[in-house]
Design a protein around this motif. Sequence first.
Motif, PDB file in Angstrom:
ATOM      1  N   THR A   1       0.832  -1.208   0.000  1.00  0.00           N
ATOM      2  CA  THR A   1       0.000   0.000   0.000  1.00  0.00           C
ATOM      3  C   THR A   1       0.864   1.253   0.000  1.00  0.00           C
ATOM      4  O   THR A   1       0.632   2.173  -0.786  1.00  0.00           O
ATOM      5  N   ALA A   2       1.865   1.287   0.872  1.00  0.00           N
ATOM      6  CA  ALA A   2       2.768   2.445   0.934  1.00  0.00           C
ATOM      7  C   ALA A   2       3.549   2.597  -0.363  1.00  0.00           C
ATOM      8  O   ALA A   2       3.771   3.704  -0.839  1.00  0.00           O
ATOM      9  N   LEU A   3       3.943   1.493  -0.938  1.00  0.00           N
ATOM     10  CA  LEU A   3       4.685   1.515  -2.194  1.00  0.00           C
ATOM     11  C   LEU A   3       3.827   2.082  -3.320  1.00  0.00           C
ATOM     12  O   LEU A   3       4.252   2.970  -4.057  1.00  0.00           O
ATOM     13  N   MET A   4       2.610   1.602  -3.429  1.00  0.00           N
ATOM     14  CA  MET A   4       1.723   2.059  -4.509  1.00  0.00           C
ATOM     15  C   MET A   4       1.228   3.486  -4.284  1.00  0.00           C
ATOM     16  O   MET A   4       0.889   4.175  -5.234  1.00  0.00           O
ATOM     17  N   ALA A   5       1.215   3.942  -3.022  1.00  0.00           N
ATOM     18  CA  ALA A   5       0.808   5.323  -2.714  1.00  0.00           C
ATOM     19  C   ALA A   5       1.994   6.282  -2.765  1.00  0.00           C
ATOM     20  O   ALA A   5       1.845   7.460  -2.453  1.00  0.00           O
ATOM     21  N   ARG A   6       3.158   5.764  -3.135  1.00  0.00           N
ATOM     22  CA  ARG A   6       4.382   6.560  -3.236  1.00  0.00           C
ATOM     23  C   ARG A   6       4.847   7.109  -1.890  1.00  0.00           C
ATOM     24  O   ARG A   6       5.526   8.125  -1.819  1.00  0.00           O
ATOM     25  N   GLU A   7       4.485   6.427  -0.806  1.00  0.00           N
ATOM     26  CA  GLU A   7       4.968   6.814   0.515  1.00  0.00           C
ATOM     27  C   GLU A   7       6.386   6.303   0.744  1.00  0.00           C
ATOM     28  O   GLU A   7       7.126   6.861   1.555  1.00  0.00           O
TER      29      GLU A   7
END
Length: 60
Positions: free
Chosen positions: A24-30
């Motif tokens: 999720t963090a990866l796909m949200a660019r976090e």
Amino acid sequence: MSAFRRARALPDADHVIETGPAITALMAREISPADAIADGSVRLTGGPKLLTRFTDIFRI
């Protein structure tokens, strides 16, 4: 319990991404693909350039 779940990959897959909640963090660019690989939250079969491409295409 491991956060990683291994789905059955196709035998000739060019790229397999193994991840847990960090997807999720990866796909949200976090987090960046490089940071996710470096901290172990993502494991790859295939090149890191394909993970970057994946996150460019599938953004949330």
